[in-house]
Write a protein that holds these residues in place. Structure first.
Motif, PDB file in Angstrom:
ATOM      1  N   GLU A 113       3.945   4.619  17.042  1.00 31.15           N
ATOM      2  CA  GLU A 113       3.747   3.441  16.221  1.00 31.15           C
ATOM      3  C   GLU A 113       3.333   3.860  14.806  1.00 31.15           C
ATOM      4  OE1 GLU A 113       0.801  -0.193  16.837  1.00 31.15           O
ATOM      5  OE2 GLU A 113       1.798   0.437  18.695  1.00 31.15           O
ATOM      6  N   ILE A 114       3.863   3.149  13.789  1.00 30.88           N
ATOM      7  CA  ILE A 114       3.553   3.487  12.396  1.00 30.88           C
ATOM      8  C   ILE A 114       2.766   2.356  11.737  1.00 30.88           C
ATOM      9  CG2 ILE A 114       4.543   4.002  10.116  1.00 30.88           C
ATOM     10  CD1 ILE A 114       7.078   4.967  11.612  1.00 30.88           C
ATOM     11  N   ASP A 115       1.633   2.690  11.150  1.00 26.18           N
ATOM     12  CA  ASP A 115       0.911   1.752  10.294  1.00 26.18           C
ATOM     13  C   ASP A 115       0.943   2.279   8.863  1.00 26.18           C
ATOM     14  OD1 ASP A 115       0.318   0.343  12.557  1.00 26.18           O
ATOM     15  OD2 ASP A 115      -1.814   0.887  12.616  1.00 26.18           O
ATOM     16  N   LEU A 116       0.774   1.350   7.925  1.00 20.47           N
ATOM     17  CA  LEU A 116       0.706   1.756   6.518  1.00 20.47           C
ATOM     18  C   LEU A 116      -0.695   1.515   5.987  1.00 20.47           C
ATOM     19  CD1 LEU A 116       3.977   0.095   5.095  1.00 20.47           C
ATOM     20  CD2 LEU A 116       3.701   2.365   6.107  1.00 20.47           C
ATOM     21  N   LEU A 117      -1.091   2.292   5.010  1.00 20.98           N
ATOM     22  CA  LEU A 117      -2.353   2.041   4.316  1.00 20.98           C
ATOM     23  C   LEU A 117      -2.043   1.844   2.841  1.00 20.98           C
ATOM     24  CD1 LEU A 117      -5.773   3.747   4.775  1.00 20.98           C
ATOM     25  CD2 LEU A 117      -4.803   3.637   2.492  1.00 20.98           C
ATOM     26  N   VAL A 118      -2.487   0.697   2.310  1.00 18.06           N
ATOM     27  CA  VAL A 118      -2.249   0.405   0.899  1.00 18.06           C
ATOM     28  C   VAL A 118      -3.582   0.207   0.195  1.00 18.06           C
ATOM     29  CG1 VAL A 118      -0.965  -1.020  -0.733  1.00 18.06           C
ATOM     30  CG2 VAL A 118      -0.278  -0.983   1.644  1.00 18.06           C
ATOM     31  N   THR A 119      -3.807   0.930  -0.868  1.00 21.96           N
ATOM     32  CA  THR A 119      -4.931   0.627  -1.751  1.00 21.96           C
ATOM     33  C   THR A 119      -4.306   0.168  -3.059  1.00 21.96           C
ATOM     34  OG1 THR A 119      -4.967   2.913  -2.523  1.00 21.96           O
ATOM     35  CG2 THR A 119      -6.492   2.356  -0.768  1.00 21.96           C
ATOM     36  N   THR A 120      -4.669  -1.019  -3.501  1.00 27.00           N
ATOM     37  CA  THR A 120      -4.005  -1.584  -4.683  1.00 27.00           C
ATOM     38  C   THR A 120      -4.874  -2.666  -5.300  1.00 27.00           C
ATOM     39  OG1 THR A 120      -2.052  -2.809  -5.442  1.00 27.00           O
ATOM     40  CG2 THR A 120      -2.770  -3.218  -3.189  1.00 27.00           C
ATOM     41  N   SER A 121      -4.514  -3.072  -6.518  1.00 26.34           N
ATOM     42  CA  SER A 121      -5.183  -4.225  -7.122  1.00 26.34           C
ATOM     43  C   SER A 121      -4.323  -5.476  -6.938  1.00 26.34           C
ATOM     44  CB  SER A 121      -5.415  -3.954  -8.612  1.00 26.34           C
ATOM     45  OG  SER A 121      -4.186  -3.677  -9.251  1.00 26.34           O
ATOM     46  N   SER A 122      -3.175  -5.341  -6.270  1.00 23.12           N
ATOM     47  CA  SER A 122      -2.249  -6.479  -6.206  1.00 23.12           C
ATOM     48  C   SER A 122      -1.777  -6.801  -4.788  1.00 23.12           C
ATOM     49  CB  SER A 122      -1.047  -6.173  -7.116  1.00 23.12           C
ATOM     50  OG  SER A 122       0.164  -6.465  -6.469  1.00 23.12           O
ATOM     51  N   GLN A 123      -1.961  -8.056  -4.369  1.00 26.80           N
ATOM     52  CA  GLN A 123      -1.503  -8.533  -3.058  1.00 26.80           C
ATOM     53  C   GLN A 123       0.006  -8.353  -2.878  1.00 26.80           C
ATOM     54  OE1 GLN A 123      -2.663  -9.433  -0.324  1.00 26.80           O
ATOM     55  NE2 GLN A 123      -4.810  -9.908  -0.705  1.00 26.80           N
ATOM     56  N   ASP A 124       0.707  -8.485  -4.005  1.00 24.82           N
ATOM     57  CA  ASP A 124       2.157  -8.368  -4.017  1.00 24.82           C
ATOM     58  C   ASP A 124       2.681  -7.144  -3.280  1.00 24.82           C
ATOM     59  OD1 ASP A 124       3.299 -10.401  -5.310  1.00 24.82           O
ATOM     60  OD2 ASP A 124       4.223  -9.109  -6.868  1.00 24.82           O
ATOM     61  N   VAL A 125       2.053  -6.011  -3.579  1.00 27.15           N
ATOM     62  CA  VAL A 125       2.494  -4.751  -3.003  1.00 27.15           C
ATOM     63  C   VAL A 125       2.295  -4.778  -1.494  1.00 27.15           C
ATOM     64  CG1 VAL A 125       2.091  -2.272  -2.965  1.00 27.15           C
ATOM     65  CG2 VAL A 125       1.951  -3.507  -5.111  1.00 27.15           C
ATOM     66  N   VAL A 126       1.203  -5.397  -1.054  1.00 27.13           N
ATOM     67  CA  VAL A 126       0.919  -5.476   0.374  1.00 27.13           C
ATOM     68  C   VAL A 126       2.024  -6.268   1.070  1.00 27.13           C
ATOM     69  CG1 VAL A 126      -0.732  -6.266   2.097  1.00 27.13           C
ATOM     70  CG2 VAL A 126      -1.547  -5.345  -0.090  1.00 27.13           C
ATOM     71  N   GLN A 127       2.405  -7.396   0.459  1.00 29.34           N
ATOM     72  CA  GLN A 127       3.493  -8.216   1.011  1.00 29.34           C
ATOM     73  C   GLN A 127       4.775  -7.392   1.117  1.00 29.34           C
ATOM     74  OE1 GLN A 127       3.228 -11.098   2.304  1.00 29.34           O
ATOM     75  NE2 GLN A 127       1.088 -11.435   1.708  1.00 29.34           N
ATOM     76  N   LYS A 128       5.085  -6.694   0.045  1.00 26.60           N
ATOM     77  CA  LYS A 128       6.320  -5.901   0.040  1.00 26.60           C
ATOM     78  C   LYS A 128       6.272  -4.797   1.095  1.00 26.60           C
ATOM     79  CE  LYS A 128       7.705  -7.007  -4.627  1.00 26.60           C
ATOM     80  NZ  LYS A 128       7.434  -6.747  -6.049  1.00 26.60           N
ATOM     81  N   ALA A 129       5.113  -4.175   1.225  1.00 24.68           N
ATOM     82  CA  ALA A 129       4.985  -3.086   2.207  1.00 24.68           C
ATOM     83  C   ALA A 129       5.227  -3.615   3.618  1.00 24.68           C
ATOM     84  CB  ALA A 129       3.615  -2.434   2.089  1.00 24.68           C
ATOM     85  N   SER A 130       4.811  -4.864   3.867  1.00 27.93           N
ATOM     86  CA  SER A 130       4.926  -5.414   5.221  1.00 27.93           C
ATOM     87  C   SER A 130       6.387  -5.663   5.617  1.00 27.93           C
ATOM     88  CB  SER A 130       4.118  -6.705   5.341  1.00 27.93           C
ATOM     89  OG  SER A 130       4.764  -7.734   4.618  1.00 27.93           O
TER      90      SER A 130
END
Ligand SMILES: Cc1cc2nc3c(=O)[nH]c(=O)nc-3n(C[C@H](O)[C@H](O)[C@H](O)COP(=O)(O)OP(=O)(O)OC[C@H]3O[C@@H](n4cnc5c(N)ncnc54)[C@H](O)[C@@H]3O)c2cc1C
Ligand SMILES: Cc1cc2nc3c(=O)[nH]c(=O)nc-3n(C[C@H](O)[C@H](O)[C@H](O)COP(=O)(O)OP(=O)(O)OC[C@H]3O[C@@H](n4cnc5c(N)ncnc54)[C@H](O)[C@@H]3O)c2cc1C
Lengths: 309, 250
Positions: free
Chosen positions: A31-48
């Protein structure tokens, strides 16, 4: 156990390098999970939306606008218990971050992986790509940096991962701070993921002449690269450097202009599909790796080439 | 202020290193060895900082076998004040090297550690970041400019998109990139003088670092060779080949 991939981004878009890293991760068969550290929710949405991902661990906060390795390492250590593989691309971001948390977790990292044979065995280039080493890990947990040119890209659209908002501790490191960025402005494709790359070397003679590459790059929608000699001489910015100690590229077409073909340069481009060399010295080593070589003066060849494309 | 510069012995960058006959390792017999180019840049930077009056002492350290003394002598000839040789016969991995360097750091207490971003042999690019993590100190990797101010260092870093500048409290770990400086050559008088500068020898065993064989080398091979292609006679022929043979442009 699961695999954790660190997402690279500019607070707007997920980097193509992350898609290749996810693809590489998929060959570990867990199983693969991602870790995002960012100032923008946008990137999190895109990563998903990236194919094949279960969860996105989302650390969103102003403090993550500019990535400080110390802070990112803290975030990874916080979640490390659930994972036995930690992957990022071997971009400057990955190179800066991975060893920091690898050391905190007491893991010997394996850098620049070009092939995942199984969960313990990996291939990586050493000595400027003059040799390929196969290494076997005896560790339960492993940190891999991925040479992205060796892997395909996962789809950026077909996924639907669960987003998990992570509690924020104050990770903002007290000991270092971001001052400024001077990023190279360009409307061209990004060097490491471009389909076509045209690079100039010392033979270009000066920064003005280096612009001779631009017209061709525009016609071909190519990225522009450079040899170390061209960067050292100030013809091109540092982020153009292709090679052992710069960027690795493997486009469909690589055009080397006024570049001799030192082993350190070849290390970063010899996996390109088709290589063209333009050089006035017919003995130049670059011709040894070129599919098509044109012996000639670049100052005559480049304008003619531009007009005929 | 004291600057610590960890340096590595590697193949001369002009040498093309090949696998050994049994493909179990690289063949370094008869290969010319040198100070890792990124470490030369670190030594140069440390010496320039000292010459500008911002440091009092430059100490170089290496971890490796007896032959590593050659590289320490080179560093001393370039202007380092003294050297530390941590002796071991085993090739260490970056995590181990970093653990050894932690001990040396604790003994020397430098305000600044300047080191290479990567060894041109293993191309790991790890040791500096690992050392910083273990010491809980800030890191500034891939430096193309290093400026000391009171109690802090401002570092311009070469990153994939261009340049980034960071400020870090001292002590800090800085790793060097190619554009930081152009290293000098050692002069003959300085090479002679270096012979009298002190090298402290430490036995790795005495440092109480526990080392494990974490990643084993299984095989070393040459990469697939590219076939040499053809020479084209004209731009027209080149464009034609790219369109109709390689089919990489339209
Ligand atoms: C630690 C270290 C790391 C390095 N890392 C890298 C790296 O990542 N990337 C990299 O590229 N290099 C790297 N190098 C440098 C590398 O060894 C070479 O010095 C460099 O690649 C040479 O660049 P060049 O081919 O542009 O210049 P040169 O070797 O000087 O070649 C210039 C070429 O231009 C040709 N030429 C000149 N005029 C014309 C003309 N009018 N028309 C056509 N052709 C012309 C010449 O025939 C010649 O072949 C590194 C070196 C070291 C020590
Ligand atoms: C072909 C090959 C086979 C290997 N086999 C083995 C093996 O079987 N077992 C094993 O344990 N390891 C093995 N290694 C690991 C090898 O010893 C590492 O290359 C080394 O430990 C450090 O890696 P690096 O210089 O690439 O680190 P990097 O992180 O790239 O080095 C960055 C900087 O760290 C500093 N530094 C690195 N090493 C030292 C040092 N010794 N002393 C002082 N400063 C240093 C320098 O400032 C250097 O510029 C092998 C490596 C290769 C290339």
């Amino acid at each position: 156990m699961k695999t954790l991939v660190l997402v690279e981004h500019d607070n707007a878009e997920v980097a193509a390098a992350t898609l290749s890293t996810v693809k590489a991760a998929s060959s570990l068969g867990q199983e693969i999970d991602l870790l995002v550290t960012t100032s923008s929710q946008d990137v999190v949405q895109k990563a998903s939306k990236i194919e094949g991902v279960s969860k996105v661990l989302s650390f969103v906060d102003g403090q993550f606008g500019n990535e400080i390795a110390e802070d990112i390492a803290e975030c990874v250590v916080q979640v490390a218990n659930d994972y036995n593989f930690f992957l990022a691309s071997s971009s400057t971001t990955g190179k800066n971050n991975l060893p920091r948390f690898a050391a905190l977790l007491d893991i010997q990292q394996i850098s620049e992986v070009i092939e995942i044979i199984d969960k313990t065995t990996f291939k990586k280039p050493i000595y400027a790509g003059a040799c390929i080493a196969t290494v076997k890990t005896n560790q339960e947990k492993n940190v891999l940096s991925i040479r992205t040119t060796a892997f395909d890209k996962a789809s950026a659209e077909s996924g639907n991962a669960e987003i998990v908002e992570m509690p924020l501790t104050d990770t903002s490191s007290k000991k270092s701070a971001f001052v400024k960025n001077e990023l190279t402005e360009s409307d061209r494709p990004e060097l490491t993921s471009a389909d076509i790359v045209i690079s100039g070397g010392r033979g270009m003679q000066d920064a003005d002449n280096f612009k001779l590459l631009d017209g061709i790059a525009s016609k071909l929608n190519a990225a522009v690269g450079a040899s170390r000699a061209a960067v050292d001489s100030g013809f091109a910015p540092n982020d153009y450097q292709v090679g052992q100690t710069g960027k690795s590229v493997a486009p469909n077409l690589y055009i080397a202009v006024g570049i001799s073909g030192a082993i350190q340069h070849l290390a970063g481009m010899k996996d390109s599909k088709t290589i063209v060399a333009i050089n006035k010295d017919e003995e130049a080593p670059i011709f040894k790796v070129a599919d098509y070589g044109l012996v000639g003066d670049l100052f005559e060849v480049l304008p003619e080439l531009e007009s005929k494309l | 202020m004291k600057i610590l510069v960890p340096i590595k012995r590697v193949n001369d960058y002009n040498v093309k290193v090949r696998p050994n006959q049994s493909n179990t390792d690289v063949d370094l017999s008869n290969v010319k060895m040198a100070v890792n180019p990124f470490c030369e840049i670190a030594i140069e930077e440390a010496i320039r900082i000292k010459e500008s009056g911002n440091a009092d002492e430059v100490v170089v350290v290496t971890v490796g076998d007896e032959k590593h003394q050659e590289q320490l002598r080179t560093a001393l000839a370039l202007g380092a004040d003294r050297a530390i040789h941590v002796k071991t016969e085993n090739p260490l991995q970056p995590l181990d090297v970093a653990k050894v360097l932690v001990k040396v750091f604790e003994k020397e207490l430098p305000e600044l550690v300047l080191m290479g971003k990567q060894g041109i042999d293993g191309d790991h690019n790890q040791t500096g970041q690992m050392l910083a993590a273990m010491l809980g100190l800030p890191q500034a990797t891939f430096a193309s400019k290093v400026e000391l101010q009171s109690g802090i260092v401002e570092v311009t870093r070469e990153i994939d998109g261009g340049l980034e500048t960071l400020k870090a409290e001292l002590p800090a770990i800085v790793t060097t990139d190619l554009r930081l400086n152009e290293p000098r050559y050692a002069s003959l008088p300085n090479i002679m003088k270096a012979k009298r500068k002190p090298i402290d020898e430490l036995d790795l065993g005495a440092l109480a670092v526990s080392l494990e064989n974490r990643v084993e080398l299984v095989a070393v091979e040459s990469p697939a060779e590219r076939q040499e292609g053809v020479k084209v006679e004209s731009v027209d022929e080149l464009v034609d080949k790219l369109k109709n043979e390689a089919k990489v442009i339209e």
